[in-house]
Design a protein around this motif. Sequence first.
Motif, mmCIF file in Angstrom:
data_model
loop_
_atom_site.group_PDB
_atom_site.id
_atom_site.type_symbol
_atom_site.label_atom_id
_atom_site.label_comp_id
_atom_site.label_asym_id
_atom_site.label_seq_id
_atom_site.Cartn_x
_atom_site.Cartn_y
_atom_site.Cartn_z
ATOM 1 N N ILE A 130 -0.448 -2.527 -44.271
ATOM 2 C CA ILE A 130 -0.723 -2.026 -45.616
ATOM 3 C C ILE A 130 -1.212 -3.143 -46.537
ATOM 4 O O ILE A 130 -2.132 -2.942 -47.337
ATOM 5 C CB ILE A 130 0.537 -1.354 -46.193
ATOM 6 C CG1 ILE A 130 0.832 -0.056 -45.449
ATOM 7 C CG2 ILE A 130 0.376 -1.077 -47.689
ATOM 8 C CD1 ILE A 130 2.130 0.613 -45.860
ATOM 9 N N GLU A 131 -0.613 -4.314 -46.436
ATOM 10 C CA GLU A 131 -1.009 -5.428 -47.298
ATOM 11 C C GLU A 131 -2.478 -5.787 -47.086
ATOM 12 O O GLU A 131 -3.229 -5.987 -48.054
ATOM 13 C CB GLU A 131 -0.124 -6.643 -47.006
ATOM 14 C CG GLU A 131 -0.442 -7.854 -47.878
ATOM 15 C CD GLU A 131 0.442 -9.056 -47.554
ATOM 16 O OE1 GLU A 131 0.212 -10.114 -48.156
ATOM 17 O OE2 GLU A 131 1.333 -8.924 -46.694
ATOM 18 N N VAL A 132 -2.892 -5.861 -45.838
ATOM 19 C CA VAL A 132 -4.285 -6.182 -45.521
ATOM 20 C C VAL A 132 -5.208 -5.064 -45.991
ATOM 21 O O VAL A 132 -6.287 -5.319 -46.539
ATOM 22 C CB VAL A 132 -4.448 -6.414 -44.005
ATOM 23 C CG1 VAL A 132 -5.921 -6.502 -43.613
ATOM 24 C CG2 VAL A 132 -3.726 -7.690 -43.589
ATOM 25 N N ALA A 133 -4.780 -3.820 -45.793
ATOM 26 C CA ALA A 133 -5.587 -2.676 -46.235
ATOM 27 C C ALA A 133 -5.839 -2.739 -47.735
ATOM 28 O O ALA A 133 -6.970 -2.550 -48.206
ATOM 29 C CB ALA A 133 -4.892 -1.372 -45.859
ATOM 30 N N LYS A 134 -4.801 -2.999 -48.502
ATOM 31 C CA LYS A 134 -4.954 -3.057 -49.953
ATOM 32 C C LYS A 134 -5.823 -4.245 -50.381
ATOM 33 O O LYS A 134 -6.558 -4.164 -51.371
ATOM 34 C CB LYS A 134 -3.583 -3.159 -50.622
ATOM 35 C CG LYS A 134 -2.795 -1.862 -50.626
ATOM 36 C CD LYS A 134 -1.539 -2.003 -51.465
ATOM 37 C CE LYS A 134 -0.820 -0.679 -51.629
ATOM 38 N NZ LYS A 134 0.363 -0.788 -52.499
ATOM 39 N N LYS A 135 -5.747 -5.328 -49.641
ATOM 40 C CA LYS A 135 -6.487 -6.536 -50.009
ATOM 41 C C LYS A 135 -7.987 -6.372 -49.795
ATOM 42 O O LYS A 135 -8.794 -6.862 -50.604
ATOM 43 C CB LYS A 135 -5.967 -7.728 -49.202
ATOM 44 C CG LYS A 135 -6.595 -9.057 -49.575
ATOM 45 C CD LYS A 135 -5.937 -10.206 -48.819
ATOM 46 C CE LYS A 135 -6.522 -11.548 -49.236
ATOM 47 N NZ LYS A 135 -5.873 -12.684 -48.523
ATOM 48 N N LEU A 168 -12.770 2.919 -41.450
ATOM 49 C CA LEU A 168 -11.766 3.750 -40.795
ATOM 50 C C LEU A 168 -10.426 3.076 -41.039
ATOM 51 O O LEU A 168 -10.154 2.002 -40.505
ATOM 52 C CB LEU A 168 -12.063 3.887 -39.294
ATOM 53 C CG LEU A 168 -11.395 5.054 -38.558
ATOM 54 C CD1 LEU A 168 -12.154 5.370 -37.264
ATOM 55 C CD2 LEU A 168 -9.945 4.743 -38.224
ATOM 56 N N LEU A 169 -9.605 3.695 -41.875
ATOM 57 C CA LEU A 169 -8.365 3.081 -42.356
ATOM 58 C C LEU A 169 -7.175 3.601 -41.562
ATOM 59 O O LEU A 169 -6.892 4.797 -41.561
ATOM 60 C CB LEU A 169 -8.188 3.399 -43.837
ATOM 61 C CG LEU A 169 -7.053 2.707 -44.583
ATOM 62 C CD1 LEU A 169 -7.361 1.232 -44.769
ATOM 63 C CD2 LEU A 169 -6.841 3.366 -45.948
ATOM 64 N N ILE A 170 -6.483 2.701 -40.891
ATOM 65 C CA ILE A 170 -5.323 3.088 -40.090
ATOM 66 C C ILE A 170 -4.036 2.982 -40.908
ATOM 67 O O ILE A 170 -3.139 3.816 -40.788
ATOM 68 C CB ILE A 170 -5.202 2.205 -38.827
ATOM 69 C CG1 ILE A 170 -6.521 2.190 -38.070
ATOM 70 C CG2 ILE A 170 -4.068 2.704 -37.940
ATOM 71 C CD1 ILE A 170 -7.057 3.550 -37.726
ATOM 72 N N ASP A 183 -0.182 4.460 -52.883
ATOM 73 C CA ASP A 183 -0.407 3.794 -54.167
ATOM 74 C C ASP A 183 -1.569 4.494 -54.859
ATOM 75 O O ASP A 183 -2.730 4.346 -54.455
ATOM 76 C CB ASP A 183 -0.723 2.319 -53.917
ATOM 77 C CG ASP A 183 -0.899 1.520 -55.198
ATOM 78 O OD1 ASP A 183 -1.230 2.117 -56.243
ATOM 79 O OD2 ASP A 183 -0.733 0.289 -55.158
ATOM 80 N N SER A 184 -1.297 5.260 -55.898
ATOM 81 C CA SER A 184 -2.328 6.062 -56.554
ATOM 82 C C SER A 184 -3.430 5.203 -57.165
ATOM 83 O O SER A 184 -4.603 5.605 -57.175
ATOM 84 C CB SER A 184 -1.700 6.957 -57.622
ATOM 85 O OG SER A 184 -1.037 6.176 -58.604
ATOM 86 N N GLN A 185 -3.084 4.028 -57.664
ATOM 87 C CA GLN A 185 -4.100 3.147 -58.251
ATOM 88 C C GLN A 185 -5.052 2.637 -57.177
ATOM 89 O O GLN A 185 -6.277 2.586 -57.382
ATOM 90 C CB GLN A 185 -3.437 1.978 -58.980
ATOM 91 C CG GLN A 185 -2.690 2.384 -60.245
ATOM 92 C CD GLN A 185 -2.141 1.195 -60.999
ATOM 93 O OE1 GLN A 185 -1.957 0.103 -60.450
ATOM 94 N NE2 GLN A 185 -1.866 1.386 -62.282
ATOM 95 N N PHE A 186 -4.497 2.262 -56.040
ATOM 96 C CA PHE A 186 -5.339 1.820 -54.918
ATOM 97 C C PHE A 186 -6.250 2.950 -54.463
ATOM 98 O O PHE A 186 -7.456 2.747 -54.244
ATOM 99 C CB PHE A 186 -4.455 1.359 -53.755
ATOM 100 C CG PHE A 186 -5.202 1.194 -52.455
ATOM 101 C CD1 PHE A 186 -5.974 0.067 -52.215
ATOM 102 C CD2 PHE A 186 -5.136 2.184 -51.484
ATOM 103 C CE1 PHE A 186 -6.675 -0.072 -51.021
ATOM 104 C CE2 PHE A 186 -5.829 2.051 -50.291
ATOM 105 C CZ PHE A 186 -6.605 0.919 -50.058
ATOM 106 N N THR A 187 -5.697 4.144 -54.313
ATOM 107 C CA THR A 187 -6.468 5.295 -53.850
ATOM 108 C C THR A 187 -7.612 5.603 -54.815
ATOM 109 O O THR A 187 -8.741 5.890 -54.385
ATOM 110 C CB THR A 187 -5.560 6.529 -53.703
ATOM 111 O OG1 THR A 187 -4.538 6.237 -52.746
ATOM 112 C CG2 THR A 187 -6.348 7.734 -53.237
ATOM 113 N N GLU A 188 -7.341 5.538 -56.111
ATOM 114 C CA GLU A 188 -8.381 5.809 -57.106
ATOM 115 C C GLU A 188 -9.507 4.785 -57.016
ATOM 116 O O GLU A 188 -10.698 5.140 -57.055
ATOM 117 C CB GLU A 188 -7.780 5.813 -58.507
ATOM 118 C CG GLU A 188 -8.783 6.162 -59.595
ATOM 119 C CD GLU A 188 -8.162 6.195 -60.988
ATOM 120 O OE1 GLU A 188 -8.894 6.526 -61.941
ATOM 121 O OE2 GLU A 188 -6.959 5.896 -61.109
ATOM 122 N N LYS A 189 -9.162 3.511 -56.877
ATOM 123 C CA LYS A 189 -10.176 2.457 -56.762
ATOM 124 C C LYS A 189 -11.018 2.647 -55.506
ATOM 125 O O LYS A 189 -12.244 2.450 -55.522
ATOM 126 C CB LYS A 189 -9.505 1.081 -56.738
ATOM 127 C CG LYS A 189 -8.914 0.649 -58.069
ATOM 128 C CD LYS A 189 -8.263 -0.721 -57.949
ATOM 129 C CE LYS A 189 -7.654 -1.149 -59.281
ATOM 130 N NZ LYS A 189 -6.976 -2.473 -59.178
#
Length: 266
Positions: A79-84, A96-98, A105-111
């Motif tokens: 998750i940390e790498v995905a968000k970064k 393709l996000l695993i 995280d709604s803020q991450f999803t919106e971005k």
Amino acid sequence: MIPINIGLIGKGSIGTFLLKKINEEHVIANTKITAIFDERKKSQLDLNRLAEKYSCEPFYEIDAFLQKDIDLIIECANIEVAKKYATKIVHQKDLLLISIGAMADSQFTEKLQIAAAVSEQKVYLPSGAIGGLDVIKATKLAGELEAVTLTSRKPATALTDASLVQEKVVFEGSAFEAINRFPKNANVAIALSLAGLGVDKTNVKIIADPHVTKNIHHIKAFGGFGEFEMTIKNNPSPDNPKTSYLTALSILSTLNNLENNIIVGS
């Protein structure tokens, strides 16, 4: 069929599985992992070994990795790498996000949604370790879905260091809380939430069971459409008991559908 070049982030059990199936066994025609990325210095020797073994190019810096002639990037790290990196990737490449727990995280999803809309790139979220998401999505779209519950039962060693002799409920609450408490074990809950009622309205129970050897997920849903129940028993990955083997298989299925003219299910 147009060749597809893939970039890979993550060299754990899933990443290694994909390298073997795609580059060595060629299970998907005209598809190859041509680049693999990991910026950690401690991982460079291992990264070089995998790159040499599976005939792909290692990268240690994200911008150089993204400049490679890649059609799609698969994130299978954490998750940390995905968000970064996800938003940066989607500005330039399909993703393709695993580690879909990041989507809690709604803020991450919106971005991520904004980045995909602006760049016109695609973000793929494979179904992972569960099935039945087509039913959940259809009933949600029709406004007929009222409640969704997920009960996940896993080998005790995948959830706790304690020596359990009988099953123990280690979590009960919302999918949002589940991903914060068990980030390596709750991707199923997030996938179910994204297809259905969202992370706050999806109920989750996680059970550590010393008597099971499989990851067992039981989904219950009801609403105006009727009732739906499904149980799936997944073998854990041989290299990582916290990961379902079916997760890796679902990635291959998603990749295979990219170029198919006829797609069964959704």
